[in-house]
Design an enzyme around this catalytic site. Structure first.
Site, PDB file in Angstrom:
ATOM      1  N   GLY A  99       0.818  -1.209   0.000  1.00 30.58           N
ATOM      2  CA  GLY A  99       0.000   0.000   0.000  1.00 30.58           C
ATOM      3  C   GLY A  99       0.848   1.253   0.000  1.00 30.58           C
ATOM      4  N   ALA A 100       2.041   1.164  -0.634  1.00 26.95           N
ATOM      5  CA  ALA A 100       2.921   2.325  -0.821  1.00 26.95           C
ATOM      6  C   ALA A 100       3.415   2.924   0.501  1.00 26.95           C
ATOM      7  CB  ALA A 100       2.220   3.400  -1.668  1.00 26.95           C
ATOM      8  N   SER A 145       4.458  -5.623  -2.898  1.00 33.61           N
ATOM      9  CA  SER A 145       4.653  -4.197  -3.124  1.00 33.61           C
ATOM     10  C   SER A 145       5.433  -3.592  -1.955  1.00 33.61           C
ATOM     11  CB  SER A 145       3.305  -3.519  -3.360  1.00 33.61           C
ATOM     12  OG  SER A 145       3.478  -2.235  -3.915  1.00 33.61           O
ATOM     13  N   ALA A 146       4.896  -2.584  -1.259  1.00 36.20           N
ATOM     14  CA  ALA A 146       5.607  -2.054  -0.096  1.00 36.20           C
ATOM     15  C   ALA A 146       5.804  -3.157   0.947  1.00 36.20           C
ATOM     16  CB  ALA A 146       4.846  -0.882   0.507  1.00 36.20           C
ATOM     17  N   ASP A 168       3.787  -5.174 -14.043  1.00 33.56           N
ATOM     18  CA  ASP A 168       3.628  -4.524 -12.746  1.00 33.56           C
ATOM     19  C   ASP A 168       3.472  -3.009 -12.865  1.00 33.56           C
ATOM     20  OD1 ASP A 168       3.443  -5.556 -10.133  1.00 33.56           O
ATOM     21  OD2 ASP A 168       5.412  -6.471 -10.274  1.00 33.56           O
ATOM     22  N   HIS A 205      -0.031  -4.825 -11.484  1.00 31.46           N
ATOM     23  CA  HIS A 205       0.385  -4.751 -10.089  1.00 31.46           C
ATOM     24  C   HIS A 205      -0.746  -5.262  -9.197  1.00 31.46           C
ATOM     25  CE1 HIS A 205       3.027  -3.461  -6.948  1.00 31.46           C
ATOM     26  NE2 HIS A 205       2.153  -2.625  -6.428  1.00 31.46           N
TER      27      HIS A 205
END
Length: 552
Positions: A126-127, A213-214, A338, A453
């Site tokens: 979630g960045a 991701s994150a 992605d 992604h």
């Protein structure tokens, strides 16, 4: 037939009457009770505990502290609130500051409770700005429900929360607000699992952390931080590693001053004190970012609330810390498209089937990604990505070029670099590389579209089995393959060895053969490949990296 039905009904009743269950479990904080219910497979059951605190309610911009404990039995039957974060429109907030909780899924047989099971700890993405341990929810179908992985792979699944956004990652670049609070939360959760999971039937010496991701970058950070020595056996990074350009903020003071200005705090030596006293909702909104991007200002460059090199959790550049993971087994990979999610924001014509994407948009995007090295770098990059095009590139070639450059720069090339880095320093730790290429199920995407992604998440968490009406049989194949590889790896450190059958032997990655497995529903002997996008990996890691930095 009627008699057979009666026998089965009696058997099921007897099974439920003698269902294996942990009942009440004693943890370091006190007693907890969860739910126990039947799952797919004859006489198979699941113990589920939701919302167990693994740390005290966190102090603002402080490391997590041990939970003081509770009296009586804590009913762990509901997911806790997310950590305070912006909503998806960045216009309001959701969640709470008191958010350091985790959830546990334990698979059971008919009569005896499970013991010494491998443990898989999930870290969400979630960045570093949004996300939660239960994931997105639609009609009580939570994305990060660990049931399918736990049941099919016979592992314990844990999902944990960590602070995000301003409260998790704001840093003044000094001792005032050192940052990395979200990474410390993850570490505290992993340490809690190590200390307590035996009571749930888990093996504290066989913990695999996995994330996307994150969350994938977080897994990498946890593996290479000296703070986790002896806690983690293995890691899986999906679409994110510590070497990604968005994973480390090397100028945190600038971000802190921007946030301070938004909430009315000074930017001098009183800034940290003022920020600690500021309303948490105001702080959270001040750290939300502009979701708009363009070819000359890519949206990924807005992701600035991220981990920092603090001299503590991360004592050095991530590339210098891989030696701490030398004894840990590591899987890392990316989705073949992605970058599409980001490219569609930066170059909106990308997803318009009739509309052309101007070649200038691609050149502008490359110039934005290579800005610190100057115009020569952009020209070299364009030469690499257009080398097969000829004089008149097609509409599709340009659009795919946009997706390829975003995928390579943001995810794929850093992931390959991390694999090479891990393999080069590994002693007993094994290294595995993958590409996920199951075409996206999203309607309205271009015909040439691959895996976007986060497209892999539904398959890792077994959604084609949990909600079968929403998926074709081929998607259950992909899900079965991923759960088998992931859980075998958690058991043995080898994705091929374990209780689950796999469609093809996945060879280890090394600096000589560069082998990887291409994961999709058509897996077979042709799925083992080598030298993933090596031309572009070489460009970014060697040619581009060796160019002089632009002094302007």
């Amino acid at each position: 037939m009627a008699m057979l039905g009666l026998v089965l009904a009696v058997a099921l009743c007897l099974g439920s009457a003698s269902a294996a269950s942990l009942g009440t479990v004693l943890t370091e904080g006190g007693m907890v009770s969860g739910d126990n219910y039947g799952v797919s497979g004859l006489f198979r059951y699941m113990d589920v505990f939701k919302g167990i605190p693994f740390a005290a309610p966190p102090g603002r911009f402080e490391k997590p502290k041990p939970h003081p404990g509770w009296d009586g039995v804590l009913k762990a039957k509901d997911f806790s609130k997310r950590c305070l974060q912006p909503n998806l429109l960045m216009t309001d907030t959701r969640g709470a500051e008191d958010c350091l909780y985790l959830n546990v899924w334990v698979p059971q047989g008919r009569k005896e409770v499970s013991t010494n099971l491998p443990v898989m700890v999930w870290i969400y993405g979630g960045a570093f700005l949004v996300g939660g341990s239960s994931g997105a929810n639609f009609l009580n179908n939570y994305l990060y429900d660990g049931e399918e992985i736990a049941n099919r792979g016979r592992v314990i699944v844990v999902t944990l929360s960590y602070r995000v956004g301003t409260l998790g990652f704001l840093s003044t670049g000094d001792d005032g607000l050192p940052g990395n609070y979200g990474l410390w939360d993850q570490h505290a959760g992993i340490a809690w699992v190590h200390r307590n999971i035996r009571a749930f039937g888990g093996d504290p010496d066989n913990i695999t952390v996995f994330g996307q991701s994150a969350g994938g970058a977080s897994v990498n950070f946890q593996l290479i931080s000296p703070k986790n020595k002896g806690l983690i056996r293995r890691g899986i990074s999906q679409s994110g590693v510590a070497l990604c350009p968005w994973a480390v903020n090397r100028n945190p003071r600038e971000v802190a001053e921007l946030v301070a200005a938004k909430v009315g705090c000074p930017t001098d030596d009183k800034m940290a004190t003022c920020l600690k006293m500021t309303d948490p909702v105001a702080l959270t909104l001040a750290g939300s970012f502009n979701m708009h991007g363009s070819a000359d200002a890519p949206v990924v460059n807005n992701l600035v609330l991220s981990p920092v090199i603090d001299g503590d959790f991360l004592p050095d550049e991530p590339s210098n810390l891989f030696g701490n993971a030398a004894e840990m087994d590591y899987i890392a990979g990316a989705n073949d498209m992605d970058g599409h999610l980001f490219a569609g924001i930066d170059v909106p014509s990308l997803n318009q089937p009739i509309q052309h994407t101007p070649l200038e948009d691609l050149k502008t995007l490359m110039a934005a990604f290579t800005k610190e090295k100057g115009p020569q770098a952009a020209e070299l990059a364009f030469g690499e990505y257009s080398h097969t095009w000829g004089n008149k590139p097609t509409k599709e070639e340009i659009k795919r070029g946009v997706v390829e450059v975003e995928t390579d720069y943001i995810f794929l090339v850093p992931t390959q670099a991390a694999l090479y880095q891990h393999n080069s320093v590994a002693t007993t730790g094994r290294t595995y590389s993958y590409l996920f290429s199951q075409a996206s199920r999203m309607p309205g995407y271009p015909s040439w579209m691959g895996a976007d992604h986060a497209d892999d998440l539904q398959f890792v968490f077994g959604k084609p089995f949990a909600t079968p009406l929403g998926y074709w049989p081929k998607y259950r194949d992909v899900s079965r393959y991923m759960i088998a590889y992931w859980t075998n790896f958690a058991k043995t450190g080898d994705p091929n060895q374990g209780e689950s059958d796999v469609p093809v032997t996945w060879p280890a990655f090394n600096n000589e053969t560069h082998k990887y497995v291409d994961i999709n529903h058509e897996m077979g002997r042709n799925s083992v490949k080598q030298k993933m996008r090596l031309r572009f990996v070489n460009y970014w890691t060697n040619t581009y990296a060796s160019l002089p930095t632009n002094s302007q």
